[in-house]
Design an enzyme around this catalytic site. Structure first.
Site, PDB file in Angstrom:
ATOM      1  N   HIS A  50     -25.565  28.982  39.038  1.00 28.97           N
ATOM      2  CA  HIS A  50     -25.949  30.261  38.448  1.00 28.97           C
ATOM      3  C   HIS A  50     -26.680  31.101  39.499  1.00 28.97           C
ATOM      4  CE1 HIS A  50     -29.500  27.609  37.610  1.00 28.97           C
ATOM      5  NE2 HIS A  50     -30.090  28.640  38.175  1.00 28.97           N
TER       6      HIS A  50
HETATM    7  C1  T46 Z   1     -32.825  27.383  39.171  1.00 31.40           C
HETATM    8  C2  T46 Z   1     -32.589  25.991  39.658  1.00 31.40           C
HETATM    9  C3  T46 Z   1     -33.114  25.776  41.056  1.00 31.40           C
HETATM   10  C4  T46 Z   1     -36.194  25.502  30.086  1.00 31.40           C
HETATM   11  O1  T46 Z   1     -36.281  25.397  28.847  1.00 31.40           O
HETATM   12  N1  T46 Z   1     -37.240  26.000  30.807  1.00 31.40           N
HETATM   13  C5  T46 Z   1     -37.206  26.114  32.151  1.00 31.40           C
HETATM   14  O2  T46 Z   1     -38.208  26.559  32.764  1.00 31.40           O
HETATM   15  C6  T46 Z   1     -36.015  25.723  32.836  1.00 31.40           C
HETATM   16  C7  T46 Z   1     -35.936  25.835  34.347  1.00 31.40           C
HETATM   17  C8  T46 Z   1     -34.962  25.236  32.114  1.00 31.40           C
HETATM   18  N2  T46 Z   1     -35.064  25.129  30.753  1.00 31.40           N
HETATM   19  C9  T46 Z   1     -33.938  24.572  30.018  1.00 31.40           C
HETATM   20  C10 T46 Z   1     -32.654  25.368  30.062  1.00 31.40           C
HETATM   21  C11 T46 Z   1     -31.586  24.292  29.955  1.00 31.40           C
HETATM   22  O3  T46 Z   1     -31.351  24.002  28.593  1.00 31.40           O
HETATM   23  O4  T46 Z   1     -33.652  23.304  30.583  1.00 31.40           O
HETATM   24  C12 T46 Z   1     -32.262  23.066  30.587  1.00 31.40           C
HETATM   25  C13 T46 Z   1     -31.775  22.788  31.997  1.00 31.40           C
HETATM   26  O5  T46 Z   1     -31.826  24.012  32.748  1.00 31.40           O
HETATM   27  P1  T46 Z   1     -30.696  24.407  33.831  1.00 31.40           P
HETATM   28  O6  T46 Z   1     -29.397  23.850  33.418  1.00 31.40           O
HETATM   29  O7  T46 Z   1     -30.793  25.887  34.052  1.00 31.40           O
HETATM   30  O8  T46 Z   1     -31.243  23.610  35.101  1.00 31.40           O
HETATM   31  P2  T46 Z   1     -30.709  23.690  36.601  1.00 31.40           P
HETATM   32  O9  T46 Z   1     -31.291  22.522  37.308  1.00 31.40           O
HETATM   33  O10 T46 Z   1     -29.254  23.875  36.654  1.00 31.40           O
HETATM   34  O11 T46 Z   1     -31.376  25.035  37.206  1.00 31.40           O
HETATM   35  C14 T46 Z   1     -32.779  25.104  37.396  1.00 31.40           C
HETATM   36  C15 T46 Z   1     -33.331  26.442  36.887  1.00 31.40           C
HETATM   37  O12 T46 Z   1     -32.916  26.646  35.526  1.00 31.40           O
HETATM   38  C16 T46 Z   1     -32.878  27.617  37.710  1.00 31.40           C
HETATM   39  O13 T46 Z   1     -33.664  28.754  37.411  1.00 31.40           O
HETATM   40  O14 T46 Z   1     -32.806  28.323  39.957  1.00 31.40           O
HETATM   41  O15 T46 Z   1     -33.098  24.972  38.766  1.00 31.40           O
END
Ligand code: T46
Length: 133
Positions: A50
């Site tokens: 993303h």
């Molecule tokens: C990024 C990279 C480096 C939350 O509820 N709160 C939070 O602060 C975050 C970061 C995520 N979430 C939830 C949203 C999803 O349901 O946790 C779940 C996993 O998040 P995501 O799939 O977006 O995680 P990554 O590791 O793909 O990405 C993360 C960050 O979301 C993003 O901002 O830049 O790490």
């Protein structure tokens, strides 16, 4: 061209060991509103995929290692994080993917804003459209 910027974090060391301080608008170039960390990664997982519309972040690999692939729509860059004295600043419209997490990897991320799903672009073609507009 550098898409992500590596920030050298000053180590304050003495005979007891080392200490690093992270401060809003000082060594971290924005006000920190959120901190999250990624750990207990299963083998071969890939994360990210993303971009963010306005969020700024600094990622620090506190233990172990992981790899960031950054893409600004024109150029791509691969950065291995394996040093807790370096922070990777990601700002602007940058597609990011993370992979090669070691078993002991703990990735701490300092973010300029609270979690807001509407700041995410999770579709690559939508990302490319925004880059070109
Ligand atoms: C990024 C990279 C480096 C939350 O509820 N709160 C939070 O602060 C975050 C970061 C995520 N979430 C939830 C949203 C999803 O349901 O946790 C779940 C996993 O998040 P995501 O799939 O977006 O995680 P990554 O590791 O793909 O990405 C993360 C960050 O979301 C993003 O901002 O830049 O790490």
């Amino acid at each position: 061209m550098n898409i992500g910027k590596l920030i050298n974090l000053k180590v304050i060391g003495d005979q007891r060991g080392n200490l690093i301080s992270l401060e809003s608008n000082k060594n971290i170039p924005f006000a920190i509103n959120r901190v999250y960390y990624i750990f207990d990664n299963l083998p071969n997982v890939e994360r990210g995929f993303h971009a963010h519309i306005s969020l700024k972040q600094v990622a620090i690999c506190m233990s172990g290692s992981c790899t960031f692939l950054l893409d600004n729509g024109l150029d791509k860059e691969t950065i291995v994080l394996n040093d807790r004295t370096k922070g990777l600043l990601i700002e602007g419209l940058v597609w990011r993917e993370m992979k090669d997490f070691s078993k002991d990897a703990v990735l701490v991320v300092l973010a300029s804003d609270f979690y807001d799903e509407s700041d995410y672009i999770r579709d690559y073609s939508e990302f490319k459209k925004r880059v070109n507009s």
